[in-house]
Scaffold this active site. Structure first.
Site, short mmCIF file in Angstrom:
data_model
loop_
_atom_site.label_atom_id
_atom_site.label_comp_id
_atom_site.label_asym_id
_atom_site.label_seq_id
_atom_site.Cartn_x
_atom_site.Cartn_y
_atom_site.Cartn_z
N HIS A 144 10.05 0.27 7.42
CA HIS A 144 8.73 -1.13 8.14
C HIS A 144 8.74 -2.46 7.02
O HIS A 144 9.39 -3.57 7.08
CB HIS A 144 8.20 -0.97 8.17
CG HIS A 144 7.09 0.36 10.01
ND1 HIS A 144 7.66 -0.13 11.23
CD2 HIS A 144 6.96 1.33 9.46
CE1 HIS A 144 7.07 1.00 12.02
NE2 HIS A 144 7.16 1.57 10.84
N ASP A 145 8.24 -1.79 5.88
CA ASP A 145 8.08 -3.32 4.66
C ASP A 145 9.56 -3.24 4.20
O ASP A 145 9.59 -4.63 4.51
CB ASP A 145 7.21 -2.87 3.99
CG ASP A 145 6.28 -2.06 3.93
OD1 ASP A 145 5.84 -1.97 5.33
OD2 ASP A 145 5.40 -0.90 4.22
N THR B 51 3.33 -6.47 2.76
CA THR B 51 3.25 -5.32 3.53
C THR B 51 2.60 -4.14 4.16
O THR B 51 2.54 -2.35 4.36
CB THR B 51 4.50 -3.62 3.16
OG1 THR B 51 4.20 -3.87 1.23
CG2 THR B 51 5.86 -5.21 2.76
N PHE C 103 0.09 -0.61 12.88
CA PHE C 103 -1.65 -0.48 11.47
C PHE C 103 -1.91 -1.32 11.14
O PHE C 103 -3.73 -1.75 10.53
CB PHE C 103 -0.71 0.96 10.82
CG PHE C 103 -1.71 1.09 9.94
CD1 PHE C 103 -2.21 2.46 10.07
CD2 PHE C 103 -1.75 0.89 8.62
CE1 PHE C 103 -3.25 2.89 9.14
CE2 PHE C 103 -2.24 1.81 7.36
CZ PHE C 103 -3.35 2.45 8.12
N ASN C 104 -1.57 -1.99 10.10
CA ASN C 104 -1.49 -3.16 8.96
C ASN C 104 -2.39 -4.54 9.67
O ASN C 104 -3.73 -4.56 8.96
CB ASN C 104 -0.68 -3.67 8.62
CG ASN C 104 0.32 -2.89 7.70
OD1 ASN C 104 -0.27 -1.97 7.21
ND2 ASN C 104 1.85 -3.48 7.55
N ASN D 1 -2.45 2.28 3.77
CA ASN D 1 -1.93 4.53 3.87
C ASN D 1 -2.77 5.31 3.07
O ASN D 1 -2.59 6.18 3.54
CB ASN D 1 -0.41 4.31 3.54
CG ASN D 1 0.61 3.21 3.97
OD1 ASN D 1 0.36 3.20 5.55
ND2 ASN D 1 1.33 2.45 3.64
N ASP E 154 0.79 -1.59 -0.27
CA ASP E 154 0.08 0.22 0.27
C ASP E 154 0.71 1.25 0.17
O ASP E 154 0.57 1.71 0.82
CB ASP E 154 -0.84 0.09 1.39
CG ASP E 154 -0.12 -0.41 2.47
OD1 ASP E 154 1.20 -0.49 2.86
OD2 ASP E 154 -0.71 0.55 3.71
N ASP F 260 7.10 0.75 2.16
CA ASP F 260 6.40 -0.40 0.91
C ASP F 260 7.93 0.63 -0.69
O ASP F 260 7.37 -1.01 -1.03
CB ASP F 260 5.08 0.59 0.35
CG ASP F 260 4.16 -0.10 1.10
OD1 ASP F 260 3.39 -1.02 2.18
OD2 ASP F 260 3.78 0.95 2.15
C1 BDR Z 1 3.16 -0.21 8.43
O1 BDR Z 1 1.91 0.58 8.35
C2 BDR Z 1 2.84 1.48 7.37
O2 BDR Z 1 1.78 3.02 7.95
C3 BDR Z 1 3.38 1.38 6.99
O3 BDR Z 1 3.33 1.07 5.80
C4 BDR Z 1 3.79 0.20 7.29
O4 BDR Z 1 3.41 -1.10 5.98
C5 BDR Z 1 3.53 0.20 9.53
O5 BDR Z 1 2.86 0.15 11.31
CA CA Z 2 2.98 -0.40 4.17
#
Ligand code: BDR
Ligand code: CA
Length: 308
Positions: free
Chosen positions: A237-238, A123, A164-165, A38, A9, A14
């Site tokens: 993160h991703d 991701t 978040f994800n 996102n 996303d 990403d």
């Molecule tokens: C995740 O949430 C999104 O904002 C980032 O792309 C990542 O995948 C981190 O919590």
């Molecule tokens: Ca992401």
């Protein structure tokens, strides 16, 4: 060499994960699928294509998937990723439309066409993956593993206890974690330990077009992390999940039971990780518990620099 599909996303990190995959000969990127997360699906899909355009990879297919979570209302993260989902760089509009098929049908075709098994690297929220598993159960055996960015053992970034994800689509996450497929969860516990800092970005900015894109992404994305956490750097993160697919030794994992909290607001999306085995749950996930941060960041810089 693992054949992979990046389900994402974009989203700053990403986009960086995508560049890392493109710069790494250890993985064969079959295609990119997109999901609402996102930003809206329309924007994340456009962003995936814009990033591929930037590095002249018009050959990599992009297929758009779910425009909202399975059950919950759509939620996006404009405060982190901006109005476009990729604020910062000045990228032109996408040069092409996505593939005509829905992402889950595209994944099914791509997997069915190969004799070897495929690794999925989600991701973003897990909506597409859950839909794929529901629609094509006969193809589950063709999935080598799922290496996802999401969750945490003991922290949160959307609520005090949820990442978040997973928070965006907990029902989809529940489906994936209980699929019986080999799942690896790369969560905040490790991604927050590998911050991309200004000196890393300086090296990338000097390395070429792809590195300059990462530097421009960083200029916007790092501001949120400075404001919210007081960090002098930003988590990618991703890209950590992608790094683990490229080199398994970058992360230390623990095989344990994980339950997704599909409850009401306060605990919504929490990943309950039975690291100590207190619950006696059957292990269903390899959870990342440690990272060689500098080695990961070095991999990221050298691989993206190779793209020129
Ligand atoms: C995740 O949430 C999104 O904002 C980032 O792309 C990542 O995948 C981190 O919590
Ligand atoms: Ca992401």
């Amino acid at each position: 060499m693992p054949a992979i599909i990046l389900d994402c996303d974009p989203g700053h990190d990403d986009a960086i994960a995508l560049l890392l995959a493109l710069g790494s000969p250890e993985v064969n990127l079959l295609g990119v699928t997109t999901v609402s997360g996102n930003q809206t699906l329309e924007k994340t899909t456009a962003n995936a294509i814009r990033v591929l355009d930037h590095v002249n990879r018009k050959d990599v297919p992009v297929a758009a998937g779910a425009s909202r979570p399975l059950v919950r209302e759509r939620r996006t993260a404009g405060e982190v990723h901006g109005e476009t989902g990729l604020d910062g760089p000045d990228l032109p509009p996408p040069s092409r439309e996505p593939e005509p098929q829905h992402a889950i049908d595209w994944i099914a075709q791509a997997i069915a066409a190969r004799a070897q098994r495929v690794t999925l690297v989600p991701t973003g929220p897990l909506t597409n993956i859950a839909l794929f598993l529901a629609r094509y159960p006969e193809l589950e055996s063709k999935i080598e593993r799922i290496v996802l960015m999401g969750g945490a053992i003991g922290e949160g970034n959307t609520t005090p206890s949820a990442e978040f994800n997973i928070w965006v689509d907990p029902e989809a996450a529940h489906r994936v974690f209980h699929s019986g497929i080999d799942v690896t969860m790369v969560g905040l516990d490790v991604t927050h330990q590998a911050l991309m800092a200004p000196d890393h970005v300086g090296r990338l900015a000097a390395a070429g077009k792809a590195g300059k894109l990462v530097a421009d992404l960083y200029s916007f994305y790092s501001r949120f992390h400075a404001r919210r956490y007081g960090w002098h750097g930003a988590p990618v993160h991703d890209a950590v999940a992608m790094g683990h697919v490229i080199d398994r030794t970058l992360l230390r994992t623990s095989h344990c039971g994980v339950e997704i909290d599909t409850g009401p607001e306060l605990s919504r999306g929490r990943t309950h990780v039975d690291v100590k085995g207190a619950m006696g749950w059957e292990p269903n996930c390899h959870v990342a518990v440690g990272i060689e941060a500098e080695r990961f960041l070095e991999l990221l810089i050298t691989r993206i620099s190779r793209l020129g």
